[in-house]
Enzyme design. Sequence first.
Site, PDB file in Angstrom:
ATOM      1  N   ARG A 114      -8.838  -0.597   5.583  1.00  0.00           N
ATOM      2  CA  ARG A 114      -7.820   0.279   5.021  1.00  0.00           C
ATOM      3  C   ARG A 114      -8.340   0.946   3.751  1.00  0.00           C
ATOM      4  NH1 ARG A 114      -3.585  -4.286   3.033  1.00  0.00           N
ATOM      5  NH2 ARG A 114      -3.644  -4.661   5.247  1.00  0.00           N
ATOM      6  N   THR A 123       0.812  -1.225   0.000  1.00  0.00           N
ATOM      7  CA  THR A 123       0.000   0.000   0.000  1.00  0.00           C
ATOM      8  C   THR A 123       0.844   1.273   0.000  1.00  0.00           C
ATOM      9  OG1 THR A 123      -0.248  -0.324   2.388  1.00  0.00           O
ATOM     10  CG2 THR A 123      -2.089  -0.998   0.999  1.00  0.00           C
ATOM     11  N   HIS A 161       8.618  -0.229   5.217  1.00  0.00           N
ATOM     12  CA  HIS A 161       9.124   0.423   6.424  1.00  0.00           C
ATOM     13  C   HIS A 161       9.724  -0.655   7.314  1.00  0.00           C
ATOM     14  CE1 HIS A 161       5.519  -1.002   8.512  1.00  0.00           C
ATOM     15  NE2 HIS A 161       4.770  -0.428   7.591  1.00  0.00           N
ATOM     16  N   LYS A 212       7.889   3.297  15.077  1.00  0.00           N
ATOM     17  CA  LYS A 212       7.153   4.562  15.014  1.00  0.00           C
ATOM     18  C   LYS A 212       7.958   5.650  15.727  1.00  0.00           C
ATOM     19  CE  LYS A 212       3.014   3.654  13.169  1.00  0.00           C
ATOM     20  NZ  LYS A 212       2.394   4.411  12.083  1.00  0.00           N
ATOM     21  N   THR A 213       8.024   6.829  15.120  1.00  0.00           N
ATOM     22  CA  THR A 213       8.637   7.993  15.750  1.00  0.00           C
ATOM     23  C   THR A 213       7.616   9.121  15.720  1.00  0.00           C
ATOM     24  OG1 THR A 213       9.498   8.927  13.684  1.00  0.00           O
ATOM     25  CG2 THR A 213      10.870   7.287  14.790  1.00  0.00           C
ATOM     26  N   LYS A 239       5.273   1.450  20.311  1.00  0.00           N
ATOM     27  CA  LYS A 239       5.174   0.709  19.051  1.00  0.00           C
ATOM     28  C   LYS A 239       6.507   0.741  18.308  1.00  0.00           C
ATOM     29  CE  LYS A 239       2.158  -0.107  15.144  1.00  0.00           C
ATOM     30  NZ  LYS A 239       0.943   0.274  14.421  1.00  0.00           N
ATOM     31  N   HIS A 260       8.234  -4.071   8.124  1.00  0.00           N
ATOM     32  CA  HIS A 260       8.286  -5.173   7.148  1.00  0.00           C
ATOM     33  C   HIS A 260       9.568  -5.990   7.282  1.00  0.00           C
ATOM     34  CE1 HIS A 260       5.598  -2.342   4.779  1.00  0.00           C
ATOM     35  NE2 HIS A 260       4.892  -3.446   4.776  1.00  0.00           N
ATOM     36  N   LYS A 269      -6.246  -4.954  13.138  1.00  0.00           N
ATOM     37  CA  LYS A 269      -6.632  -3.602  12.731  1.00  0.00           C
ATOM     38  C   LYS A 269      -8.065  -3.340  13.172  1.00  0.00           C
ATOM     39  CE  LYS A 269      -3.552  -3.691   8.750  1.00  0.00           C
ATOM     40  NZ  LYS A 269      -3.050  -5.048   8.863  1.00  0.00           N
ATOM     41  N   GLN A 312      -6.103 -15.130   0.882  1.00  0.00           N
ATOM     42  CA  GLN A 312      -4.718 -15.444   1.236  1.00  0.00           C
ATOM     43  C   GLN A 312      -4.498 -16.956   1.223  1.00  0.00           C
ATOM     44  OE1 GLN A 312      -2.954 -13.235   4.492  1.00  0.00           O
ATOM     45  NE2 GLN A 312      -1.543 -14.907   4.948  1.00  0.00           N
ATOM     46  N   ASP A 347       0.398 -12.392  13.994  1.00  0.00           N
ATOM     47  CA  ASP A 347      -0.986 -11.988  13.705  1.00  0.00           C
ATOM     48  C   ASP A 347      -1.507 -12.643  12.429  1.00  0.00           C
ATOM     49  OD1 ASP A 347       0.907 -10.398  12.297  1.00  0.00           O
ATOM     50  OD2 ASP A 347      -0.627  -8.915  11.839  1.00  0.00           O
TER      51      ASP A 347
END
Length: 436
Positions: free
Chosen positions: A91, A45, A50, A241-242, A238, A53, A87, A182, A203
């Site tokens: 999305r 997406t 990032h 994440k920043t 998390k 992954h 989630k 999937q 997950d």
Amino acid sequence: MDGMKENNPFVEELRARGMVHSIMPGTEEQLNKELTTAYVGIDPTADSLHIGHLVSVMMLRQLQRAGHRPIAVLGGATGMIGDPSMKSNERNLLDLDTLRHNQEAIKKQLERFLDFDSKAKNGAKLLNNYDWMSEWSFLDFVRDIGKHITVNYMMAKDSVKKRLEANSSGLSFTEFSYQLLQGYDYLYLYRHEGCRLQMGGSDQWGNITTGTELIRRVEQGDAYALVCPLITKADGGKFGKTEQGNVWLDSRYTSPYAFYQFWINVSDEDALRYIRIFTSLSLEEIAALHAKHTEAPHLRILQKRLADEVTIMVHGEKELQSAKEASAILFGQDTHDALMKMEEKMVESVMEGVPHFSVSKEELSSSPLLVDFLTEKAPVFNSKGELRKLIRNGGVSLNKQKVSDEQQTLSQDELIAGRYILIQRGKKNYYLLVAE
């Protein structure tokens, strides 16, 4: 045996690195028996991966190093739908042109981690599930594939149950169908690529085991699953994440300097976990680094090696050196000359989180007093009295040089890359003047 060792090191290696959460019985026997093809799915997406992954990518990297064949599957079709796992909302859905663009960008990034040499028996492959899902009509899919998995089976999955319990708006049929889609990916890869193993985050266990069940029911075949723990931070925050958001692999979204700084700044506890997961250093070398780190934690030996290894892997040696030089300039001593040689792009990258003040180049040409300029034109300091006191105490630097004269003036000669002046208050407070 196809050249495989009796005790294939892949799962053993993952376990030692803290990368196994759940594994289906028979998985290790399959890996010991023969060269095995395994895949992970990647969300396409965005046109960059990032660091969230990276865990799955490192699993593929370790797999290939152990002699097996990795496949990365971009979820072009499933990316148009959305996965309910972990989630709370659906999305945003993407169009085909965007997905194709993202696929090309992601492949370039994966080439830094995997060997895509098509001549090698275990050469990596990148596929997009849109290429086989787009051939199906809805009626054909529900008739030929949907009939093999019951709604009861799908409803029992944790990812579905959690969404139904947590979200009053429920779960759309589109997202409910995700695990079946999937599952079909796994069946397709079993048939066409000889794929026997799917990996991912914990997950994804429900979606992956739906695939193994579909293969069992349709092909009477054996297929396996292995998932790693979800990566967290020791303080409960998390991972990845920043304040600026995700830490991306693409330098357009996260500069190599900011990327390097993310790894340098992790805690001691996290550094020890992350260096096992996100580098290919041997466990023996990691143990030696940990021993040295324990003797002198203030030297941050683990963090420095972790940051070096991951930055080289993602951005290359040249960008790592630039990031380290920038860090040395910002946090080191006597670095005025190095600072004045910095290029505009690097200044912008390094000073990304530093407060900026826009000033006029023209005003600098009249050689204004620093005390006046930094309280009136660029109010870095609240008052001239405060600024003079700090100067007397050695608490003010201009482009990494101490200001000792209260009558010091500013000029265009001080501009870094023709645009910037760096003001430092104390040891850690920086302010950037940007001349337009």
